[in-house]
Design a protein around this motif. Structure first.
Motif, PDB file in Angstrom:
ATOM      1  N   ALA A 107       0.826  -1.201   0.000  1.00 34.90           N
ATOM      2  CA  ALA A 107       0.000   0.000   0.000  1.00 34.90           C
ATOM      3  C   ALA A 107       0.862   1.253   0.000  1.00 34.90           C
ATOM      4  CB  ALA A 107      -0.934  -0.017   1.202  1.00 34.90           C
ATOM      5  N   LYS A 108       2.022   1.180   0.669  1.00 33.98           N
ATOM      6  CA  LYS A 108       2.925   2.342   0.691  1.00 33.98           C
ATOM      7  C   LYS A 108       3.458   2.639  -0.701  1.00 33.98           C
ATOM      8  CE  LYS A 108       4.534   2.066   5.434  1.00 33.98           C
ATOM      9  NZ  LYS A 108       5.696   1.927   6.298  1.00 33.98           N
ATOM     10  N   LYS A 127       1.913   2.042  -3.559  1.00 37.47           N
ATOM     11  CA  LYS A 127       0.835   2.648  -4.341  1.00 37.47           C
ATOM     12  C   LYS A 127       0.660   4.117  -3.987  1.00 37.47           C
ATOM     13  CE  LYS A 127      -2.258  -0.543  -6.286  1.00 37.47           C
ATOM     14  NZ  LYS A 127      -2.678  -0.159  -7.560  1.00 37.47           N
TER      15      LYS A 127
END
Length: 113
Positions: free
Chosen positions: A2-3, A5
């Protein structure tokens, strides 16, 4: 994951912002303010040096630019109070530059110009 993205999205937004700012900078030149005549120059009639400076500063052609819609306002003592006109400068590529000029000499006396 997620980081990555989030970092990728921020990177793309930064690139998009830089691209938009570059386009705006190229398309929009801004308003360039240049004093054309002083009241004393108009009274004396010696305006050729001022016009030449103004023409170069505004990047106008030497022989094609023309003044239209000239308006001169006089006060009760027949002193020039204000002046405004439009300069139209046709280019060689079916386009033209249009400048609107105005100067308030009575504002100079009041310190508001």
């Amino acid at each position: 994951m997620a980081k990555n993205k989030v970092a990728e999205t921020i990177c793309w937004l930064a690139i998009l912002a830089l691209l938009i700012l570059s386009i705006v900078n190229v398309v929009y030149k801004g308003t360039k303010q240049t004093l054309l005549f002083t009241r004393d120059e108009l009274k004396s009639g010696e305006v050729s040096k001022s016009w030449e400076f103004f023409r170069k500063e505004q990047q106008l052609s030497q022989h094609k630019a023309k003044i239209e819609d000239f308006r001169l306002t006089l006060d009760r003592d027949q002193n020039i109070s204000s002046m405004r006109f439009t300069v139209i400068d046709p280019s060689d590529h079916n386009s033209y530059t249009m400048l609107h000029y105005s100067s308030c000499f009575s504002c100079e006396d009041q310190g508001e110009n």
